[in-house]
Design an enzyme around this catalytic site. Structure first.
Site, PDB file in Angstrom:
ATOM      1  CB  CYS A 161      -0.650   0.020   1.325  1.00 21.80           C
ATOM      2  SG  CYS A 161      -1.833  -1.380   1.477  1.00 21.80           S
ATOM      3  NE  ARG A 175       4.744   1.760  -0.844  1.00 26.22           N
ATOM      4  CZ  ARG A 175       5.330   1.701   0.103  1.00 26.22           C
ATOM      5  NH1 ARG A 175       6.590   2.180   0.067  1.00 26.22           N
ATOM      6  NH2 ARG A 175       4.976   1.301   1.171  1.00 26.22           N
ATOM      7  CD1 TRP A 212       0.041  -5.938  -3.504  1.00 26.70           C
ATOM      8  CD2 TRP A 212      -0.061  -6.456  -1.279  1.00 26.70           C
ATOM      9  NE1 TRP A 212       0.340  -7.234  -3.390  1.00 26.70           N
ATOM     10  CE2 TRP A 212       0.624  -7.610  -2.021  1.00 26.70           C
ATOM     11  CE3 TRP A 212      -0.261  -7.074   0.085  1.00 26.70           C
ATOM     12  CZ2 TRP A 212       0.596  -8.903  -1.693  1.00 26.70           C
ATOM     13  CZ3 TRP A 212      -0.047  -8.284   0.393  1.00 26.70           C
ATOM     14  CH2 TRP A 212       0.372  -9.104  -0.238  1.00 26.70           C
ATOM     15  CG  ASN A 230       1.481   0.749   4.129  1.00 33.39           C
ATOM     16  OD1 ASN A 230       1.517  -0.385   4.025  1.00 33.39           O
ATOM     17  ND2 ASN A 230       2.728   1.384   3.932  1.00 33.39           N
ATOM     18  N   GLY A 231      -0.601  -1.167   6.108  1.00 35.68           N
ATOM     19  CA  GLY A 231      -0.194  -2.092   7.457  1.00 35.68           C
ATOM     20  C   GLY A 231      -1.264  -3.144   7.476  1.00 35.68           C
ATOM     21  CD  GLU A 234      17.118 -13.863  -7.412  1.00 34.17           C
ATOM     22  OE1 GLU A 234      16.232 -14.280  -6.634  1.00 34.17           O
ATOM     23  OE2 GLU A 234      16.540 -12.790  -8.143  1.00 34.17           O
ATOM     24  CE  LYS A 291      13.653 -11.682  -9.789  1.00 33.51           C
ATOM     25  NZ  LYS A 291      14.546 -11.394  -8.608  1.00 33.51           N
ATOM     26  CD  GLU A 331       9.865 -12.007  -8.133  1.00 30.00           C
ATOM     27  OE1 GLU A 331       9.506 -11.274  -7.147  1.00 30.00           O
ATOM     28  OE2 GLU A 331      10.780 -12.160  -8.816  1.00 30.00           O
ATOM     29  CG  HIS A 381      17.264 -37.785  -3.857  1.00 28.23           C
ATOM     30  ND1 HIS A 381      17.783 -39.242  -3.701  1.00 28.23           N
ATOM     31  CD2 HIS A 381      18.749 -37.352  -4.205  1.00 28.23           C
ATOM     32  CE1 HIS A 381      19.093 -39.436  -3.670  1.00 28.23           C
ATOM     33  NE2 HIS A 381      19.686 -38.196  -4.017  1.00 28.23           N
ATOM     34  CE  LYS A 431      12.022  -3.242  -5.841  1.00 26.26           C
ATOM     35  NZ  LYS A 431      12.645  -4.261  -6.539  1.00 26.26           N
TER      36      LYS A 431
HETATM   37  C1  F6R Z   1      11.987 -10.800  -5.788  1.00 25.69           C
HETATM   38  C2  F6R Z   1      11.667 -10.000  -4.704  1.00 25.69           C
HETATM   39  C3  F6R Z   1      11.184 -10.536  -3.528  1.00 25.69           C
HETATM   40  C4  F6R Z   1      12.235  -9.600  -2.430  1.00 25.69           C
HETATM   41  C5  F6R Z   1      11.506  -9.961  -1.035  1.00 25.69           C
HETATM   42  C6  F6R Z   1      12.315  -9.299   0.001  1.00 25.69           C
HETATM   43  O1  F6R Z   1      12.384 -10.358  -7.126  1.00 25.69           O
HETATM   44  O2  F6R Z   1      11.929  -8.864  -5.006  1.00 25.69           O
HETATM   45  O3  F6R Z   1      11.503 -11.941  -3.508  1.00 25.69           O
HETATM   46  O4  F6R Z   1      13.334 -10.186  -2.294  1.00 25.69           O
HETATM   47  O5  F6R Z   1      10.145  -9.569  -0.913  1.00 25.69           O
HETATM   48  O6  F6R Z   1      12.467  -7.888  -0.160  1.00 25.69           O
HETATM   49  P1  F6R Z   1      13.495  -6.986   0.442  1.00 25.69           P
HETATM   50  O7  F6R Z   1      14.603  -7.278  -0.377  1.00 25.69           O
HETATM   51  O8  F6R Z   1      12.958  -5.593   0.254  1.00 25.69           O
HETATM   52  O9  F6R Z   1      13.609  -7.176   1.809  1.00 25.69           O
END
Ligand code: F6R
Length: 634
Positions: free
Chosen positions: A2, A27, A80, A106-107, A509, A513, A516, A532, A629
């Site tokens: 949010c 965000r 959000w 927000n929260g 990773e 990616k 996501e 396994h 974000k």
């Molecule tokens: C993936 C991504 C998320 C963040 C995770 C932690 O691309 O961005 O998996 O890595 O939400 O966020 P931060 O790094 O802000 O603590």
């Protein structure tokens, strides 16, 4: 997650509110809304104008263009969804029963169920499914009481009513409130969910994050936990939770806090992938300069006494940041000889390991606001503080891209990865910056503990210095190749990523990616685990991406990849060019580097591969569905 934006001044605020929300879009959100106080209408009656819409900001912006809500005071929100579906009713702002008080939040209000029950017993009907709606109702009741006690409708009555309601709320949140009867005021408050106040010329702003202020002002003041502020066109009054007036000087936005633009790139994510050589070069210039004084292997903010004490390390992080921590853990154990464990921050908080002595706790977060990571760090600080035993003291370090965040404020030592603001929700250049910080720590611990010879340390430093150039070449080479390969795999439903050793986190990773941004199911495994269980999934429809870099596990990864090929899986390799690489159906070549530095390079083709699949499918690469974000709720 949010986003809150609020403005008070002498201009029409609705276009400003939309502009502010636009800068918070990165965000992540699924609905949006604004409320303004129209106190200049022909009937001379102050009233709230509320406009809300499901989906992207463009819908809200179109509604506002059709019927611009008037007013010089307003609050705005991107939501959000946590409690209740993303729809217009649940979108913020929420109003009290009289329709005079509007709140954005927000929260999460953790005790909202109890509070809504008590509101229902007072005959108040809640119209949304959100935890937020209780707040305007509670404020309304407080104001009613104050007015019944003879107080008048003024700023202080408003402020005190909000102050009182804050004492009832449990959770982590930030709020902005307006009351149409006091049309020249906004009350804002924060409890562990960030909020900054912006100082403009004859106007004041409030936002969840500094990028929203860009273009309005470069002077800002972050609120601290439990603080509440009254914003009027004449100034700001700031109070702690005991009602004591607070005075602090504002700060100036730095270049890195300014909102980046997309330049000529189609998406921020692609631009940020392209910025990685610069991230690496800047990191090297700051932390690994050639002219380091003798005895200093790397310029990181860790005192000699801490280095001497530390026997082990624990890393707390989520998502991509946790993957960087895993690369770090491999390096710290295998290169520097320091026992290191990585935890999901969200798990650590509720199932911490028994306390270990002389332990360095490292929190990793690009945003510096991740609620799970912050909560885990706070818990660790508290339980170590409670022992009063110096051996169990809380030695702390944060690795973040946002030193102006809660991380920066709460942790004593912070490594600023300095990647510049990252707008794409999928982390790319910040992942690189986080990994590089772990290389710095690795060199520091290895040289301090004399675990490696000076030559070995020099070799690693020199290999790191080559990375920016290698990244530039790699991105250039693989952007178009990954675009071609991505087209072949765009309709795929499942992808398996394999890696081992230091490249196992890169397999994780790569899979994260892809999930996501392209919504393709993907799973990363240590290559040896394939047989396994996961091997049962393989056939010609399930491609396997294999990260195979010459080094201790090279032959093993190649054998594991052969096992996949024998089950008809299409094999995509991230590997060096050589006779062995002929087994791959598609190959992203990387230069011949030592296994130690390889993750800094192997991740790049995987980022580009995911990017091009998502872009080919026409998906919203920078703001994938359901993601945020800054994940500011636990
Ligand atoms: C993936 C991504 C998320 C963040 C995770 C932690 O691309 O961005 O998996 O890595 O939400 O966020 P931060 O790094 O802000 O603590």
């Amino acid at each position: 997650m949010c986003g809150i934006f609020a403005v008070i001044g002498s201009r029409e605020v609705s276009p400003l509110l939309i502009d502010g929300l636009r800068k918070l879009e990165y965000r992540g959100y699924d609905s949006a809304g604004i409320a303004t106080i129209d106190n200049f209408n022909k009937d001379q009656i102050e009233k709230l104008n509320v406009t809300k819409s499901k989906g992207k900001l463009i819908h809200l912006s179109n509604l506002i263009k059709k019927k611009p809500p008037k007013g010089h005071v307003g609050i705005a929100h991107t939501r959000w969804a946590t409690h209740g579906k993303p729809n217009e009713i649940n979108a913020h702002p929420h109003l009290d029963s009289s329709g005079q008080i509007a709140v954005v939040q927000n929260g999460i209000i953790e005790n909202y169920r109890d509070l809504s029950e008590s509101l229902k017993t007072k005959g108040i009907k809640l119209t949304s499914e959100t935890d937020t709606e209780i707040i305007p109702h509670l404020i309304g009741l407080e104001i009613e009481k104050s007015l019944a006690n003879g107080l008048s409708s003024n700023e202080q009555t408003f402020l005190k009513a909000v102050q009182k309601v804050l004492t009832l709320l449990e959770g982590t949140y930030s709020i902005a409130v307006i009351w149409s009867q006091v049309p020249n005021a906004i009350v804002v408050a924060m409890e562990q969910a960030p909020l900054v106040i912006g100082f403009g010329e004859g106007e004041f702003f409030c936002a969840s994050d500094t990028p929203a202020l860009v273009g309005f002002t470069s002077t800002f003041l972050p609120l601290r936990d439990h603080e509440i502020a009254l914003l009027t066109p004449l100034g700001i009054e700031l109070y702690d939770n005991e009602g004591n007036r607070q005075h602090r000087s504002p700060s100036l936005l730095k270049g890195t806090q300014l909102l980046a633009d997309k330049r000529n790139f189609r998406h921020f994510m692609l631009k940020e992938i392209y910025e990685q050589p610069e991230t690496a070069q800047q990191w090297i210039d700051r932390f690994l300069p050639m002219d380091l004084s003798s005895g200093n292997s790397v310029a990181l903010p860790i005192s000699k006494s801490t280095l001497e004490k530390i026997e082990q390390i624990q890393i707390l992080a989520c998502g991509t940041s946790r993957h960087a921590g895993m690369v770090g853990s491999y390096l710290l154990e295998q290169f520097s000889g320091v026992p290191t464990k990585v935890y999901f921050a969200s798990e650590f908080r509720y199932a911490p390991p028994p306390l270990s002595p002389n332990t360095l706790t490292i929190g990793v977060s690009q945003s510096g606001e991740t609620a799970d990571t912050l909560a885990a760090l706070r818990m660790e600080k508290e339980r170590r503080g409670a022992t009063k035993d110096a051996n169990y003291a809380f030695h702390q370090l944060g690795i973040t891209n946002r030193v102006d965040s809660s991380f920066g404020r709460e942790l004593d030592n912070v490594i600023d990865i300095g990647s510049g603001i990252e707008i794409g929700v999928a982390a790319t250049k910040t992942f690189l910056g986080q990994m590089l910080s772990f290389y710095g720590l690795t060199i520091l611990f290895a040289s301090h503990r004399k675990k490696r010879t000076p030559q070995e340390i020099l070799d690693l430093s020199n290999d790191l210095r080559l990375i920016p150039k290698q990244l530039t070449d790699l991105i250039k080479k693989h952007d178009s190749l990954s675009k071609e390969i991505a087209h072949l795999f765009a309709e795929t439903k499942d992808v398996i990523f394999l890696g081992r050793g230091i490249n196992y986190p890169i397999a994780l990773e790569g899979a994260l990616k892809l999930k996501e941004i392209s919504y393709i199911h993907a799973q990363g495994y240590p290559a040896g685990e394939l047989k396994h269980g996961p091997i049962a999934l393989l056939d010609q429809h399930v491609p396997v991406v294999s990260v195979a870099v010459p080094g201790v596990v090279y032959e093993k990864v190649l054998s594991n990849s052969q096992e996949a090929k024998a089950r008809d899986a299409r094999l995509i390799g991230v590997s060096t060019n050589g006779p062995e690489s002929e087994m791959f159906d598609e190959l992203f070549t990387i230069p011949k580097v030592t296994e130690w530095v390889s993750p800094l390079l192997t991740v790049v083709p995987l980022q580009l591969f995911s990017y091009h699949i998502a872009a080919h499918k026409g998906l919203d690469v920078d703001q994938p569905r359901n993601l945020a974000k800054s994940v500011t709720v636990e």
